[in-house]
Design a protein around this motif. Structure first.
Motif, PDB file in Angstrom:
ATOM      1  N   VAL A   1       1.853  17.196  -4.177  1.00 40.47           N
ATOM      2  CA  VAL A   1       2.014  16.213  -5.251  1.00 40.47           C
ATOM      3  C   VAL A   1       3.491  16.076  -5.612  1.00 40.47           C
ATOM      4  N   SER A   2       4.213  17.193  -5.659  1.00 41.00           N
ATOM      5  CA  SER A   2       5.640  17.164  -5.996  1.00 41.00           C
ATOM      6  C   SER A   2       6.427  16.374  -4.960  1.00 41.00           C
ATOM      7  N   VAL A   3       6.098  16.544  -3.688  1.00 41.74           N
ATOM      8  CA  VAL A   3       6.781  15.812  -2.622  1.00 41.74           C
ATOM      9  C   VAL A   3       6.511  14.311  -2.752  1.00 41.74           C
ATOM     10  N   LEU A   4       5.264  13.941  -3.024  1.00 39.76           N
ATOM     11  CA  LEU A   4       4.915  12.527  -3.191  1.00 39.76           C
ATOM     12  C   LEU A   4       5.622  11.939  -4.404  1.00 39.76           C
ATOM     13  N   ARG A   5       5.684  12.705  -5.467  1.00 40.31           N
ATOM     14  CA  ARG A   5       6.334  12.241  -6.695  1.00 40.31           C
ATOM     15  C   ARG A   5       7.810  11.947  -6.445  1.00 40.31           C
TER      16      ARG A   5
ATOM     17  N   ILE B   1       4.380  14.324   3.421  1.00 37.17           N
ATOM     18  CA  ILE B   1       4.407  12.857   3.428  1.00 37.17           C
ATOM     19  C   ILE B   1       3.435  12.308   4.468  1.00 37.17           C
ATOM     20  N   LEU B   2       3.411  12.929   5.649  1.00 38.03           N
ATOM     21  CA  LEU B   2       2.485  12.483   6.699  1.00 38.03           C
ATOM     22  C   LEU B   2       1.037  12.648   6.262  1.00 38.03           C
ATOM     23  N   PHE B   3       0.764  13.713   5.473  1.00 41.98           N
ATOM     24  CA  PHE B   3      -0.593  13.882   4.943  1.00 41.98           C
ATOM     25  C   PHE B   3      -0.962  12.711   4.037  1.00 41.98           C
ATOM     26  N   TRP B   4      -0.066  12.332   3.110  1.00 40.11           N
ATOM     27  CA  TRP B   4      -0.375  11.247   2.171  1.00 40.11           C
ATOM     28  C   TRP B   4      -0.520   9.919   2.904  1.00 40.11           C
ATOM     29  N   GLN B   5       0.215   9.755   4.006  1.00 41.25           N
ATOM     30  CA  GLN B   5       0.097   8.520   4.786  1.00 41.25           C
ATOM     31  C   GLN B   5      -1.287   8.365   5.411  1.00 41.25           C
ATOM     32  N   LYS B   6      -1.970   9.487   5.640  1.00 38.66           N
ATOM     33  CA  LYS B   6      -3.295   9.447   6.264  1.00 38.66           C
ATOM     34  C   LYS B   6      -4.419   9.709   5.272  1.00 38.66           C
ATOM     35  N   SER B   7      -4.068   9.955   4.019  1.00 38.01           N
ATOM     36  CA  SER B   7      -5.068  10.329   3.018  1.00 38.01           C
ATOM     37  C   SER B   7      -5.905   9.132   2.588  1.00 38.01           C
ATOM     38  N   GLU B   8      -6.887   9.400   1.751  1.00 38.26           N
ATOM     39  CA  GLU B   8      -7.751   8.324   1.257  1.00 38.26           C
ATOM     40  C   GLU B   8      -7.014   7.380   0.310  1.00 38.26           C
TER      41      GLU B   8
ATOM     42  N   THR C   1       0.842  -1.199   0.000  1.00 34.68           N
ATOM     43  CA  THR C   1       0.000   0.000   0.000  1.00 34.68           C
ATOM     44  C   THR C   1       0.878   1.250   0.000  1.00 34.68           C
ATOM     45  N   LEU C   2       0.271   2.389  -0.349  1.00 31.38           N
ATOM     46  CA  LEU C   2       1.006   3.647  -0.358  1.00 31.38           C
ATOM     47  C   LEU C   2       1.500   3.986   1.053  1.00 31.38           C
ATOM     48  N   GLU C   3       0.675   3.708   2.059  1.00 31.83           N
ATOM     49  CA  GLU C   3       1.063   3.991   3.441  1.00 31.83           C
ATOM     50  C   GLU C   3       2.308   3.205   3.832  1.00 31.83           C
ATOM     51  N   THR C   4       2.360   1.932   3.456  1.00 38.10           N
ATOM     52  CA  THR C   4       3.515   1.096   3.776  1.00 38.10           C
ATOM     53  C   THR C   4       4.766   1.600   3.078  1.00 38.10           C
ATOM     54  N   TYR C   5       4.626   1.938   1.797  1.00 31.55           N
ATOM     55  CA  TYR C   5       5.786   2.439   1.059  1.00 31.55           C
ATOM     56  C   TYR C   5       6.331   3.713   1.693  1.00 31.55           C
ATOM     57  N   LEU C   6       5.442   4.643   2.047  1.00 32.63           N
ATOM     58  CA  LEU C   6       5.887   5.917   2.622  1.00 32.63           C
ATOM     59  C   LEU C   6       6.495   5.723   4.008  1.00 32.63           C
TER      60      LEU C   6
END
Length: 389
Positions: A144-148, A103-110, A74-79
């Motif tokens: 988005v740039s940080v996630l990329r 990054i913490l936002f994306w870990q908790k996002s949908e 999952t994205l959460e695991t990868y991050l």
């Protein structure tokens, strides 16, 4: 079976490329991965070799590569693995506080529970559409740039996640106006606003729980033109009062963020403000507070006082404009503000073409009158007064 290590010299340092190969009857498997250090690569290679041999003994028809196995996370695991790797790096190579928050936002996002093999561009679009109701397109662009960038570090983390933020996906986000450029903040506070804010922030400081002297930090920002991070980083040990200079460590520079220490002149107003700060035992900083908290809570206070357009940066902006109004040259202003080019300073020159008011002189009178008429309640100031007596 074999493990081969190739050493490759690159501009940013040496890279070790490991190749693991196992060939048996009806079974063949090859894996390659590059590492910044040899021990990490060797440990990876031995683990992969064991997995290959295990599958070869079972006579599986096809070897399942490490990429395909870890690509189902999952994205959460990868991050999570990405942050663990980031925390193991030297401080100067770690991501910034701002990027970590993204990054913490994306870990908790949908998107957190969506697996790599299932993730699509549409998942990201749907998430950003909802997010646009509460944040600007420029904030979306930053996140988005940080996630990329995090996903592009797959080889360094040793875990794989499909790169779903492709150039075509970014074009689509721009077309849908889900991402965009940040708007320049060019608001200058008026003289009346500064005086009113100073008085109100002073009252808020003189409470039992008062900790941060926002009224002094606001004036210090105007007269020094320092960023909030710089204000909260300067130290007594690097202050030369007689010469009127202070050293700013790691000053912001696009090409040299760390080790960029600068000796910067301080005006007399800043030295007077420093003299009014209570000492903090065990901390050499003049303003020993978290810069991020100072900026965000300062904005909360300006909104509450009826000036939502004013942010902490507004007062740095005011200070730089005042320097030009005092007829300072571009190099003189750049030395104080930390800007590298005239293009970056151009935005500060929408001037009123008049002698800037003596804000500190007026604020001093407000503060002296306040202390003459009100009892000292701030516990921090009380302790400092007892120590001096």
């Amino acid at each position: 079976m074999s493990i081969v290590c190739e050493v490759r010299k690159r501009k940013k340092g040496t890279v070790y490329k490991f190749t693991v190969k196992v060939i048996r009857q009806h079974f063949k498997a090859i894996e390659r991965m590059s590492f910044p250090d040899k021990p990490s690569g060797r440990a990876w290679a031995k683990q992969v070799e064991q997995e290959m041999l295990k599958q070869a003994e079972q006579e599986l028809p096809k070897y399942e590569s490490a990429q395909s196995r870890t690509g189902d996370i999952t994205l959460e695991t990868y991050l999570t693995h990405y942050l663990e790797m980031n925390d193991s790096l030297p401080v100067e190579e770690q991501i910034s506080y701002r990027d970590r928050q993204a990054i913490l936002f994306w870990q908790k996002s949908e998107l957190k529970n969506i697996r790599s093999n299932e993730m699509t561009e549409q998942h990201l679009i749907d998430c950003l559409i909802k997010r646009r109701k509460t944040v600007t397109a420029s904030t979306n662009h930053l996140y988005v740039s940080v996630l990329r960038r995090a996903i592009e570090w797959q080889k360094r983390t040793g875990y794989y996640f499909k790169n779903f933020i492709t150039p075509d996906a970014m074009k689509e986000l721009w077309k849908l106006k889900l991402v965009g450029k940040s708007q320049r903040h060019d608001v200058r506070p008026t003289e009346e606003q500064v005086l009113l804010l100073f008085e109100e922030l002073l009252k808020g400081y003189n409470t039992a729980q008062g900790v941060v002297p926002y009224h002094h930090i606001m004036l210090f920002s105007i007269y020094s033109t320092f960023r909030e991070g710089e204000v909260c980083r300067i130290k007594y040990s690097q202050l030369d009062k007689e010469a009127g200079f202070v050293i700013i460590e790691d000053r912001k520079d696009p090409s040299n963020k760390f080790g960029n220490h600068q000796k910067v002149p301080l005006p007399p107003e800043c030295l007077e403000i420093i003299d009014r700060q209570p000492p903090f035992e065990g901390d050499d900083r003049i303003f020993p507070y978290k810069a991020q908290s100072v900026a965000s809570r300062f904005s909360e206070r300006t909104k509450r006082l009826g000036f939502p357009e004013l942010r902490f940066h507004s007062f740095r902006h005011e200070g730089i404009s005042r320097l030009f109004e005092q007829k300072m040259s571009i190099p003189e202003v750049a030395l104080r503000s930390g800007h590298k080019t005239w293009e970056h300073l151009r935005r500060y020159t929408h001037l009123l073409h008049k002698e800037p008011p003596d804000l500190w002189g007026q604020c001093k009178r407000i503060e002296n009158k306040y202390w003459a008429e009100n009892e000292l309640v701030n516990k921090q100031l009380l302790r400092a007064a007892m120590t001096l007596s």
